[in-house]
Design a protein around this motif. Sequence first.
Motif, PDB file in Angstrom:
ATOM      1  N   ALA A   1     -26.109   1.553 -68.943  1.00 58.00           N
ATOM      2  CA  ALA A   1     -26.862   0.295 -68.928  1.00 58.00           C
ATOM      3  C   ALA A   1     -26.179  -0.765 -69.783  1.00 58.00           C
ATOM      4  CB  ALA A   1     -28.291   0.529 -69.425  1.00 58.00           C
ATOM      5  N   LEU A   2     -25.626  -0.336 -70.916  1.00 60.06           N
ATOM      6  CA  LEU A   2     -24.925  -1.278 -71.789  1.00 60.06           C
ATOM      7  C   LEU A   2     -23.704  -1.861 -71.080  1.00 60.06           C
ATOM      8  CD1 LEU A   2     -25.139   0.732 -75.120  1.00 60.06           C
ATOM      9  CD2 LEU A   2     -25.965  -1.603 -74.827  1.00 60.06           C
ATOM     10  N   LEU A   3     -22.925  -0.991 -70.432  1.00 63.67           N
ATOM     11  CA  LEU A   3     -21.717  -1.460 -69.757  1.00 63.67           C
ATOM     12  C   LEU A   3     -22.071  -2.365 -68.579  1.00 63.67           C
ATOM     13  CD1 LEU A   3     -19.586   1.802 -69.904  1.00 63.67           C
ATOM     14  CD2 LEU A   3     -19.339  -0.277 -71.283  1.00 63.67           C
ATOM     15  N   ALA A   4     -23.111  -1.967 -67.820  1.00 66.49           N
ATOM     16  CA  ALA A   4     -23.512  -2.783 -66.671  1.00 66.49           C
ATOM     17  C   ALA A   4     -23.996  -4.155 -67.136  1.00 66.49           C
ATOM     18  CB  ALA A   4     -24.595  -2.063 -65.875  1.00 66.49           C
ATOM     19  N   ALA A   5     -24.820  -4.176 -68.189  1.00 63.52           N
ATOM     20  CA  ALA A   5     -25.351  -5.450 -68.679  1.00 63.52           C
ATOM     21  C   ALA A   5     -24.218  -6.323 -69.205  1.00 63.52           C
ATOM     22  CB  ALA A   5     -26.389  -5.206 -69.766  1.00 63.52           C
TER      23      ALA A   5
ATOM     24  N   ALA B   1     -21.688   1.871 -76.154  1.00 64.58           N
ATOM     25  CA  ALA B   1     -21.559   2.620 -74.902  1.00 64.58           C
ATOM     26  C   ALA B   1     -20.463   3.680 -75.025  1.00 64.58           C
ATOM     27  CB  ALA B   1     -21.251   1.664 -73.751  1.00 64.58           C
ATOM     28  N   ALA B   2     -19.321   3.280 -75.581  1.00 59.58           N
ATOM     29  CA  ALA B   2     -18.210   4.226 -75.720  1.00 59.58           C
ATOM     30  C   ALA B   2     -18.581   5.361 -76.679  1.00 59.58           C
ATOM     31  CB  ALA B   2     -16.965   3.491 -76.218  1.00 59.58           C
ATOM     32  N   ALA B   3     -19.269   5.002 -77.777  1.00 64.40           N
ATOM     33  CA  ALA B   3     -19.636   6.018 -78.764  1.00 64.40           C
ATOM     34  C   ALA B   3     -20.638   7.005 -78.173  1.00 64.40           C
ATOM     35  CB  ALA B   3     -20.226   5.341 -80.012  1.00 64.40           C
TER      36      ALA B   3
ATOM     37  N   ARG C   1     -29.845  13.954 -73.792  1.00 68.68           N
ATOM     38  CA  ARG C   1     -28.457  13.652 -73.426  1.00 68.68           C
ATOM     39  C   ARG C   1     -28.415  12.720 -72.214  1.00 68.68           C
ATOM     40  NH1 ARG C   1     -23.715  16.315 -76.062  1.00 68.68           N
ATOM     41  NH2 ARG C   1     -24.733  17.481 -77.700  1.00 68.68           N
ATOM     42  N   ASP C   2     -29.350  12.934 -71.308  1.00 69.51           N
ATOM     43  CA  ASP C   2     -29.404  12.066 -70.134  1.00 69.51           C
ATOM     44  C   ASP C   2     -29.685  10.624 -70.562  1.00 69.51           C
ATOM     45  OD1 ASP C   2     -29.606  11.454 -67.300  1.00 69.51           O
ATOM     46  OD2 ASP C   2     -31.739  11.180 -67.711  1.00 69.51           O
ATOM     47  N   GLY C   3     -30.583  10.457 -71.545  1.00 66.40           N
ATOM     48  CA  GLY C   3     -30.883   9.124 -72.062  1.00 66.40           C
ATOM     49  C   GLY C   3     -29.664   8.480 -72.687  1.00 66.40           C
ATOM     50  N   ALA C   4     -28.832   9.280 -73.361  1.00 66.66           N
ATOM     51  CA  ALA C   4     -27.615   8.750 -73.979  1.00 66.66           C
ATOM     52  C   ALA C   4     -26.665   8.228 -72.904  1.00 66.66           C
ATOM     53  CB  ALA C   4     -26.931   9.834 -74.805  1.00 66.66           C
ATOM     54  N   ARG C   5     -26.498   9.006 -71.830  1.00 66.13           N
ATOM     55  CA  ARG C   5     -25.593   8.578 -70.753  1.00 66.13           C
ATOM     56  C   ARG C   5     -26.144   7.341 -70.042  1.00 66.13           C
ATOM     57  NH1 ARG C   5     -24.953  14.332 -70.452  1.00 66.13           N
ATOM     58  NH2 ARG C   5     -26.792  14.467 -69.126  1.00 66.13           N
ATOM     59  N   ARG C   6     -27.468   7.330 -69.845  1.00 63.60           N
ATOM     60  CA  ARG C   6     -28.078   6.167 -69.188  1.00 63.60           C
ATOM     61  C   ARG C   6     -27.932   4.907 -70.026  1.00 63.60           C
ATOM     62  NH1 ARG C   6     -33.357   7.077 -65.596  1.00 63.60           N
ATOM     63  NH2 ARG C   6     -32.861   9.164 -64.902  1.00 63.60           N
ATOM     64  N   LEU C   7     -28.140   5.055 -71.341  1.00 63.87           N
ATOM     65  CA  LEU C   7     -28.009   3.884 -72.217  1.00 63.87           C
ATOM     66  C   LEU C   7     -26.580   3.366 -72.186  1.00 63.87           C
ATOM     67  CD1 LEU C   7     -29.049   1.917 -74.281  1.00 63.87           C
ATOM     68  CD2 LEU C   7     -28.852   3.675 -76.042  1.00 63.87           C
ATOM     69  N   ALA C   8     -25.597   4.285 -72.197  1.00 64.73           N
ATOM     70  CA  ALA C   8     -24.193   3.863 -72.135  1.00 64.73           C
ATOM     71  C   ALA C   8     -23.927   3.099 -70.841  1.00 64.73           C
ATOM     72  CB  ALA C   8     -23.281   5.082 -72.242  1.00 64.73           C
TER      73      ALA C   8
ATOM     74  N   LEU D   1     -33.080   1.314 -73.759  1.00 68.76           N
ATOM     75  CA  LEU D   1     -33.277   1.138 -75.198  1.00 68.76           C
ATOM     76  C   LEU D   1     -34.640   1.653 -75.631  1.00 68.76           C
ATOM     77  CD1 LEU D   1     -31.695  -2.403 -75.682  1.00 68.76           C
ATOM     78  CD2 LEU D   1     -30.909  -0.295 -76.757  1.00 68.76           C
ATOM     79  N   ARG D   2     -35.642   1.499 -74.757  1.00 69.81           N
ATOM     80  CA  ARG D   2     -36.990   1.950 -75.108  1.00 69.81           C
ATOM     81  C   ARG D   2     -37.103   3.459 -75.207  1.00 69.81           C
ATOM     82  NH1 ARG D   2     -42.001  -0.873 -72.397  1.00 69.81           N
ATOM     83  NH2 ARG D   2     -42.902   0.748 -73.691  1.00 69.81           N
ATOM     84  N   ARG D   3     -36.136   4.180 -74.652  1.00 69.35           N
ATOM     85  CA  ARG D   3     -36.164   5.634 -74.765  1.00 69.35           C
ATOM     86  C   ARG D   3     -35.761   6.113 -76.154  1.00 69.35           C
ATOM     87  NH1 ARG D   3     -34.001   8.310 -69.167  1.00 69.35           N
ATOM     88  NH2 ARG D   3     -34.077  10.221 -70.371  1.00 69.35           N
TER      89      ARG D   3
END
Lengths: 195, 195
Positions: free
Chosen positions: A45-49, B43-45, A36-43, B13-15
């Motif tokens: 990271a996507l928004l920041a990028a 990100a939203a999803a 779940r932490d990876g999901a939040r981090r990916l979200a 993404l690599r995670r």
Amino acid sequence: MSEHALHDLLEALRRLPGVGAKSAQRMAFHLLQHDRDGARRLAAALLAADQQVRHCRRCHTFTEAEVCATCLDPRRDGRQLAVVETPADQAALERSGSFHGLYFVLMGRLSPLDGVGVHDIGLAPLLERAGDGTVQEVILALSFTAEGEATAHVAGQALAARGIKVTRLARGVPVGSELEYVDLSTIAHALSDRR
Amino acid sequence: MSEHALHDLLEALRRLPGVGAKSAQRMAFHLLQHDRDGARRLAAALLAADQQVRHCRRCHTFTEAEVCATCLDPRRDGRQLAVVETPADQAALERSGSFHGLYFVLMGRLSPLDGVGVHDIGLAPLLERAGDGTVQEVILALSFTAEGEATAHVAGQALAARGIKVTRLARGVPVGSELEYVDLSTIAHALSDRR
């Protein structure tokens, strides 16, 4: 069905290149069950990028500044300009440690079948960049595929018409490979370009 | 380097399972160059799924409600309980259209090498669920891998010790396959279970 969030996640993951229905399911399951932490981090990271990453004003690669670090580096030789298709190709050239000039990243290549024409790759900005008075040689470091060849042809002609010296990467036998297993077209090029 | 956002995106993404350095690069490039909207949607999803998706109180699968739609469906036969490893396995059984009972999703399988023991898969909740007085048969629809077999063995023994009837999926020759190309272990099982 009350599973909108899960459905939306699967749909969003499937938009990634190389991800089909099964991979999307596996990714969603992994994130929700084990990371779940990876999901939040990916979200995040996507928004920041999305907010911060833009194109370098000089070489067109991804950067978070007005001009990227490579273009600003005073140790690089501004007389040589390597034209590459993607930041990944640029990174490959950098890793080879054998190029010390500057880059121009097309962010794509000609692909009429996919609707990518001359105006979609950064040809006009490239011509402007190469005509800055400092560049003495443009090295077309493009893929040796049909699309890369077409891109090199168009870019090479446009540059040459402006009197700029244009070269391409050498085609030949890859280091570490046995001749027996090298394809015929590569051998033909290696023969005609022998030195 | 001022490219933190890009670096963080590649790391995140690599995670994901099955995503290496090259795939992460390709995904990031695609999202930033061609599908910014897809990046924001993903990100939203991810955030919505993280907040809304939890486990069904009865069958343990992913759901956004207290109890999932399948468990609440009055047309399903509560006397049969299929035990599966993941929601994807449950979906595969559903697609076959040949099972009309209820499910229990373990959300994993025994895998001592990965540190997944008896307490990490939902064995205690399964025993409680199977002992509700309605369930007459527990069908272990687990993978025929070493880990799936171990899981089936442990779960089967625990259920049988409570006097619950336990069955497993039949092992045999897959539909549409030619005998010549079926592995020997499968043929041996198909022979001994012939009917």
